[in-house]
Write a protein that holds these residues in place. Sequence first.
Motif, short mmCIF file in Angstrom:
data_model
loop_
_atom_site.label_atom_id
_atom_site.label_comp_id
_atom_site.label_asym_id
_atom_site.label_seq_id
_atom_site.Cartn_x
_atom_site.Cartn_y
_atom_site.Cartn_z
N MET A 1 47.56 26.22 58.70
CA MET A 1 47.11 27.51 58.22
C MET A 1 48.11 28.58 58.68
O MET A 1 48.63 28.52 59.78
CB MET A 1 45.73 27.85 58.76
N ARG A 36 42.70 31.63 51.64
CA ARG A 36 41.42 31.23 52.21
C ARG A 36 40.59 32.40 52.72
O ARG A 36 39.39 32.25 52.94
CB ARG A 36 41.65 30.25 53.36
N HIS A 37 41.23 33.56 52.91
CA HIS A 37 40.51 34.69 53.49
C HIS A 37 41.34 35.95 53.28
O HIS A 37 42.56 35.90 53.36
CB HIS A 37 40.30 34.45 54.98
N ASP A 57 46.84 28.63 53.11
CA ASP A 57 46.99 27.22 53.44
C ASP A 57 48.28 26.97 54.22
O ASP A 57 48.29 26.22 55.18
CB ASP A 57 46.99 26.34 52.18
#
Length: 94
Positions: A1, A36-37, A57
């Motif tokens: 990440m 992802r956020h 990612d």
Amino acid sequence: MLIRIVRMTFAPARVPEFLALFRETEHRIRQQPGCRHLELWQDADHPATYCTHSRWDDAAALDAYRQSALFGAVWPATKQLFAAPAVAFSVVPA
């Protein structure tokens, strides 16, 4: 990440324009492959300074977003509102 932080200082009168732009595009940024956020933070001591905090990612996903038409529209529009250059960096969990 990969975690990406972008600190942006705006001319105070331009903050409403930035917030409108962010609100108009945040859902499309979150839909980018590998995102992802995404959230927006406001500096507690400097109300015209904001940070975006995003999680990807990997660096390839962030780079793909940075090559996208969406980024090509959003980033130049955001930069026009700056009172100072942005500070951006990426980190990984330790």
